[in-house]
Design an enzyme around this catalytic site. Structure first.
Site, PDB file in Angstrom:
ATOM      1  N   GLU A  69      -2.674   6.259  -8.006  1.00 37.01           N
ATOM      2  CA  GLU A  69      -3.567   7.224  -7.349  1.00 37.01           C
ATOM      3  C   GLU A  69      -3.426   8.589  -8.012  1.00 37.01           C
ATOM      4  OE1 GLU A  69      -3.825   7.282  -3.024  1.00 37.01           O
ATOM      5  OE2 GLU A  69      -3.708   9.455  -3.011  1.00 37.01           O
ATOM      6  N   ASP A  71       0.816  -1.208   0.000  1.00 38.65           N
ATOM      7  CA  ASP A  71       0.000   0.000   0.000  1.00 38.65           C
ATOM      8  C   ASP A  71       0.858   1.271   0.000  1.00 38.65           C
ATOM      9  OD1 ASP A  71      -2.646   0.824  -0.075  1.00 38.65           O
ATOM     10  OD2 ASP A  71      -2.680   1.305   2.060  1.00 38.65           O
ATOM     11  N   THR A 109     -11.867   3.179   7.126  1.00 43.34           N
ATOM     12  CA  THR A 109     -12.175   3.248   8.565  1.00 43.34           C
ATOM     13  C   THR A 109     -13.131   4.391   8.893  1.00 43.34           C
ATOM     14  OG1 THR A 109     -10.046   2.304   9.174  1.00 43.34           O
ATOM     15  CG2 THR A 109     -11.169   3.581  10.871  1.00 43.34           C
TER      16      THR A 109
END
Ligand SMILES: [Zn+2]
Length: 291
Positions: free
Chosen positions: A135, A82, A218
């Protein structure tokens, strides 16, 4: 059963209108807790590590543990790196056996982002069955060593997103849409659902080609998660919640058993807490029974 790359399970997810959870781990006990939940609920799953724990544990050690556990698990599992900002470490992890690599060059100027992302894509595609995530725009909050202030966070421009995907050849794409790393400071975070939908329409309107990733899972309310899946989100990254689960489970167990010196029991408590947290996510994402 099968070690897979992220794209293959995400394409199925996007077509079936559910999503795959990508769960952050920093050690063996957490990894086992994630796999326990996926096996129990018959769900495909993505194990993810950020760069720091990967280097701390040792890339080869981590991959060996992952392969051993994935080999006997009856569900498809991917190992994802990640937010890696270093092209060289992306290549190291691809060589070692990670099956999805995220090169995060989103803080670079647009052209630099394209150049670095493309370099990793070309390398991984040549190396084997490894998918690559890129990204565009920036997600606010803190992820490993990367810190982005909320007002610095830039949302992805849909037309530019299409050009970015075409120019780099990324397999899966993470557009910044207002989700944040860490804990949301408000109960109603400002998420640009329509932006995700527009990008999905442009990229995948004629059939799923480049499934989309939602960072900062989250704390997202369940109705937001459902809406994001509806708009094309096929992978949700969950990191902060699992860090909290790990620390809280250890703290609670040790507080209640302060005179007991049995590390195995602490591990059981952590593994079970992680299993429960991940099970909840798998239910919310709709991936139960899809393995
Ligand atoms: Zn992220």
């Amino acid at each position: 059963m099968s070690i897979v790359n992220a794209k293959e399970i995400m394409v199925e997810a996007a077509k079936g209108k559910y999503a795959i959870g990508a769960f952050n781990i920093t050690d063996l006990v957490q990894l086992e807790g994630v796999v326990d939940a996926a096996v129990e609920l018959k769900s495909p799953v993505i194990i993810q590590t950020s760069v720091k724990p990967s280097k701390f544990l040792g890339t080869e050690v981590l991959v060996a543990i992952f392969r051993t556990i994935a080999a006997s698990a009856p569900v498809p599992i991917c190992l994802h790196l990640d937010h890696c900002t270093e092209v060289a470490y992306c290549k190291t992890c691809a060589d070692a056996g990670y099956t999805n690599i995220m090169i995060d060059a989103s803080k670079q100027p647009y052209d630099g982002n394209i150049a670095q992302t493309k370099e990793v894509v070309d390398y991984c595609h040549k190396a084997g069955n490894i998918s690559v995530e890129g990204e565009l725009g920036t997600v606010s909050g803190v992820e490993d060593q990367i810190k982005v202030a909320e007002d610095e966070a830039q949302l992805a421009n849909p037309e530019q997103a299409v050009k970015f995907v075409e120019a780099t050849g990324v397999d899966i794409f993470a557009p910044a849409i207002g989700t944040a790393h860490g804990v949301y400071k408000t109960k109603n975070p400002k998420i640009d659902f329509e932006r995700l939908g527009k990008i999905n329409q442009l990229l995948n309107g004629g059939g799923v080609k480049t499934p989309l990733v939602v960072h900062g899972g989250t704390g997202l309310p369940e109705d937001y998660i459902k809406k994001l899946i509806e708009m094309g989100g096929a992978k949700f990254n969950v990191s902060t919640e699992l860090k909290h689960t790990l620390i809280d489970a250890k703290y609670e167990y040790l507080s209640a058993h302060r005179d007991e010196y049995d590390p195995g029991k602490v591990d059981v408590a952590v593994r079970d807490a992680i299993r429960k947290a991940v099970s909840h996510w798998i239910q919310m994402l709709g991936s139960a029974g899809k393995a």
